[in-house]
Enzyme design. Structure first.
Site, PDB file in Angstrom:
ATOM      1  N   LYS A  35     -24.321   9.288  14.674  1.00  0.00           N
ATOM      2  CA  LYS A  35     -23.491   9.308  13.433  1.00  0.00           C
ATOM      3  C   LYS A  35     -24.124   9.802  12.250  1.00  0.00           C
ATOM      4  CE  LYS A  35     -20.266   5.975  13.045  1.00  0.00           C
ATOM      5  NZ  LYS A  35     -19.832   4.568  12.705  1.00  0.00           N
ATOM      6  N   ARG A 151      -6.121   0.339   3.954  1.00  0.00           N
ATOM      7  CA  ARG A 151      -5.412   0.774   5.582  1.00  0.00           C
ATOM      8  C   ARG A 151      -5.965   1.871   6.078  1.00  0.00           C
ATOM      9  NH1 ARG A 151       0.141   0.947   2.892  1.00  0.00           N
ATOM     10  NH2 ARG A 151      -1.077   2.050   1.669  1.00  0.00           N
ATOM     11  N   PHE A 249       6.082  -4.109   5.441  1.00  0.00           N
ATOM     12  CA  PHE A 249       5.774  -4.842   6.556  1.00  0.00           C
ATOM     13  C   PHE A 249       6.894  -5.491   7.203  1.00  0.00           C
ATOM     14  CE2 PHE A 249       1.810  -3.817   5.093  1.00  0.00           C
ATOM     15  CZ  PHE A 249       1.013  -3.895   6.134  1.00  0.00           C
ATOM     16  N   CYS A 260      -7.989  -5.144  12.432  1.00  0.00           N
ATOM     17  CA  CYS A 260      -8.186  -6.400  11.476  1.00  0.00           C
ATOM     18  C   CYS A 260      -7.253  -7.585  12.000  1.00  0.00           C
ATOM     19  CB  CYS A 260      -7.969  -5.966  10.159  1.00  0.00           C
ATOM     20  SG  CYS A 260      -9.188  -4.886   9.687  1.00  0.00           S
TER      21      CYS A 260
HETATM   22  P1  NAD Z   1     -16.620  -0.208  12.130  1.00  0.00           P
HETATM   23  O1  NAD Z   1     -16.894  -0.891  13.511  1.00  0.00           O
HETATM   24  O2  NAD Z   1     -15.863   1.115  12.190  1.00  0.00           O
HETATM   25  O3  NAD Z   1     -18.065   0.228  11.530  1.00  0.00           O
HETATM   26  C1  NAD Z   1     -19.232  -0.773  11.603  1.00  0.00           C
HETATM   27  C2  NAD Z   1     -20.436   0.379  11.264  1.00  0.00           C
HETATM   28  O4  NAD Z   1     -21.417  -0.600  11.024  1.00  0.00           O
HETATM   29  C3  NAD Z   1     -20.757   0.893  12.748  1.00  0.00           C
HETATM   30  O5  NAD Z   1     -20.961   2.397  12.260  1.00  0.00           O
HETATM   31  C4  NAD Z   1     -22.255   0.341  13.051  1.00  0.00           C
HETATM   32  O6  NAD Z   1     -22.750   1.361  13.629  1.00  0.00           O
HETATM   33  C5  NAD Z   1     -22.805  -0.233  11.726  1.00  0.00           C
HETATM   34  N1  NAD Z   1     -23.657  -1.237  11.945  1.00  0.00           N
HETATM   35  C6  NAD Z   1     -23.677  -2.211  12.521  1.00  0.00           C
HETATM   36  N2  NAD Z   1     -24.831  -2.906  12.564  1.00  0.00           N
HETATM   37  C7  NAD Z   1     -25.672  -2.285  11.552  1.00  0.00           C
HETATM   38  C8  NAD Z   1     -26.834  -2.341  11.230  1.00  0.00           C
HETATM   39  N3  NAD Z   1     -27.768  -3.505  11.591  1.00  0.00           N
HETATM   40  N4  NAD Z   1     -27.392  -1.479  10.252  1.00  0.00           N
HETATM   41  C9  NAD Z   1     -26.571  -0.530   9.802  1.00  0.00           C
HETATM   42  N5  NAD Z   1     -25.496  -0.258  10.265  1.00  0.00           N
HETATM   43  C10 NAD Z   1     -24.995  -0.860  11.046  1.00  0.00           C
HETATM   44  O7  NAD Z   1     -16.267  -1.430  11.205  1.00  0.00           O
HETATM   45  P2  NAD Z   1     -15.035  -1.047  10.146  1.00  0.00           P
HETATM   46  O8  NAD Z   1     -13.603  -1.024  10.636  1.00  0.00           O
HETATM   47  O9  NAD Z   1     -15.388  -0.248   9.034  1.00  0.00           O
HETATM   48  O10 NAD Z   1     -15.057  -2.661   9.558  1.00  0.00           O
HETATM   49  C11 NAD Z   1     -16.094  -3.144   8.701  1.00  0.00           C
HETATM   50  C12 NAD Z   1     -15.652  -4.416   7.993  1.00  0.00           C
HETATM   51  O11 NAD Z   1     -14.553  -4.363   7.119  1.00  0.00           O
HETATM   52  C13 NAD Z   1     -15.357  -5.529   9.184  1.00  0.00           C
HETATM   53  O12 NAD Z   1     -15.762  -6.700   8.765  1.00  0.00           O
HETATM   54  C14 NAD Z   1     -13.625  -5.405   9.109  1.00  0.00           C
HETATM   55  O13 NAD Z   1     -13.078  -6.618   9.358  1.00  0.00           O
HETATM   56  C15 NAD Z   1     -13.436  -5.131   7.708  1.00  0.00           C
HETATM   57  N6  NAD Z   1     -12.149  -4.346   7.411  1.00  0.00           N
HETATM   58  C16 NAD Z   1     -11.711  -3.307   8.015  1.00  0.00           C
HETATM   59  C17 NAD Z   1     -10.822  -2.378   7.782  1.00  0.00           C
HETATM   60  C18 NAD Z   1     -10.404  -1.554   8.705  1.00  0.00           C
HETATM   61  O14 NAD Z   1      -8.968  -0.867   8.291  1.00  0.00           O
HETATM   62  N7  NAD Z   1     -11.254  -0.954   9.557  1.00  0.00           N
HETATM   63  C19 NAD Z   1      -9.875  -2.862   6.447  1.00  0.00           C
HETATM   64  C20 NAD Z   1     -10.581  -4.162   5.827  1.00  0.00           C
HETATM   65  C21 NAD Z   1     -11.687  -4.551   6.182  1.00  0.00           C
END
Ligand code: NAD
Length: 430
Positions: A35, A151, A249, A260
């Protein structure tokens, strides 16, 4: 002020890029070397409108860099945002915090003061645990909880114009540093809420649980509307005009999905059980939402009639919402494999491309919408992508004698299909 975002997924990448765009120096780190290699070559790993341009602009301005070296990146930065995934654990309910705590373990090795900001969604008490782990002997790290509310599909706008910025912290001065950091967004109208670590953690879960409840509420009413010949959209508008309720919503559709709501509602219920304070309303929402997938599945099977093994369905859209490539917990992930296992042929088209998960028997991806709709019995409009809002039905009918459409997003007026060789069904409308 140098910022480091650990985890360059939907949240870490968007937030990191947007912070760079408001002038900060940002390093985005990920353990996924491929990535990072792609990002360094200007290739955006996720589908998010406007993100490619911002990555390019801020990389060219030398404000944004990418790294797979966590230790070095943390060492170089003042504020470290943790934006790793917190998916559902193997138990199917609680939040799996292993990604988060593996990063915390790495941070332990750093001896200089840093502000550690948890952006990942984590259960109440997690930041206290991080504080305990990182500040055993001396107070080297300031711990902040800063939940994210963006979002997917609208993430850049949500980042730049958030309703509120929530900062949980034990220190007034650290909270002030965070306020300063976010000042460009506060100046444009975002509210700033400073509270305890635990409050910030719970605000995030409570928000998602409330929104999931709103969606399930209107979905359940839609079922009733179908029985009593009432248009659920009239009901949604009628109740949404009440300022105490609000219009958002309240769009009836398939079960809610995404990365989420499903996982966060389950994790919140698990936390509540742990503290012997059950959340019966949220539990009912989760149960209803799971059942909704089955409810819609059964309706689709009924629409297909007999001889399922000779039938073909075309799914338009498989992501959980439009303008994202994310299929996590999308209804389609449950429904499509079930139909395929019953011997039904499933064609699908999604503007965000083919999905590895669907490389299975009886499931076929098409990179052209109209090829996917040839010789089919039923179209299921699953995701509200713009290109499904104005389909060329003449073209579709050229390759089909007659078709059924099940529009799970109510994209069309029910009167539109009168006198056509199309039977149109939607959600909660007579
Ligand atoms: P994601 O799975 O898309 O991304 C997580 C990233 O973290 C991955 O690229 C992974 O390789 C990396 N990662 C994991 N362990 C690691 C490490 N030890 N060192 C470095 N990188 C590491 O997750 P996301 O959707 O971005 O969500 C992240 C957090 O934010 C979650 O807790 C989620 O609940 C929260 N969140 C997500 C959203 C959403 O819309 N996706 C919105 C609000 C909050």
């Amino acid at each position: 002020m140098k910022l480091c975002f650990v985890g360059t997924g939907y949240v870490g990448l968007v937030s990191g890029v947007c912070f760079a765009d408001i002038g900060y120096e940002v390093i985005c780190v990920d353990r996924d070397k491929e990535k990072i290699r792609r990002l360094r070559n200007g290739i955006n790993p996720i589908y998010e409108p406007g993100l490619d341009e911002l990555i390019q602009k801020n990389t060219n301005a030398n404000r944004l860099t990418f790294s797979d070296n966590l230790h070095v990146s943390i060492k170089k930065s003042d504020i470290i945002f943790l934006a790793v995934g917190t998916p559902t654990s193997k138990d199917g309910n609680s939040a799996d915090l292993s990604q988060l705590f593996s990063v915390v373990k790495q941070i332990q090795k750093i001896k200089k003061h840093k502000i550690i900001v948890t952006k990942s969604t984590v259960p109440v008490g997690t930041n206290d645990k991080i504080d305990k782990i990182l500040n055993t002997k001396s107070k080297t790290f300031s711990i902040v909880s800063n939940p994210e509310f963006l979002r997917e599909g609208e993430a850049i706008k949500d980042f730049k114009f958030p309703d509120r910025i929530v900062i949980g912290s034990k220190s007034k001065s650290v909270s002030e540093i965070m306020r300063k950091l976010y000042r460009p967004l506060i100046n444009k109208g975002a509210s700033f809420l400073s509270c305890s670590l635990k409050s910030a953690e719970l605000i995030k879960y409570a928000s998602n649980a409330f929104l999931a409840t709103k969606i399930s509420f209107i979905n359940e009413l839609a079922n009733l509307c179908e029985k009593v010949s009432v248009n659920v959209e009239d009901v949604a508008i009628g109740i949404g005009l009440d300022k105490r309720i609000g219009p958002r919503f309240l769009r009836a559709g398939p079960a809610y999905g995404g990365s989420c709501f499903p996982k966060d509602t389950k994790a919140l219920i698990t936390t509540a059980r742990k503290y012997v304070s059950p959340l019966s309303i949220v539990s009912a929402v989760v149960k209803f939402n799971d059942e909704r997938k089955k409810y819609i599945e059964n309706k689709i099977i009924k629409l297909l009639g007999s001889n399922l093994k000779k039938k073909t369905i075309c799914f338009l859209g498989v992501t959980f919402k439009a303008n994202t490539d994310d299929t996590r917990d999308s209804s389609a992930m449950k429904m499509i494999p079930r139909f395929a296992s019953l011997g039904i042929r499933v064609n699908y088209y999604d503007p965000s491309g083919e999905k590895n998960f669907f490389k299975k028997k009886n499931i076929f991806f098409f990179n052209n919408l109209y090829s996917a709709t040839e010789n089919i019995d039923l179209i299921v409009i699953h995701t509200e992508w713009d290109e499904f809002k104005n389909l060329d039905f003449k073209k579709i009918l050229k390759k089909n004698r007659k078709i059924n459409i099940y529009d799970l997003r109510n994209l069309y007026d029910t009167n539109y299909f009168k006198n056509k060789k199309i039977s149109y069904y939607s959600i909660g409308r007579p």
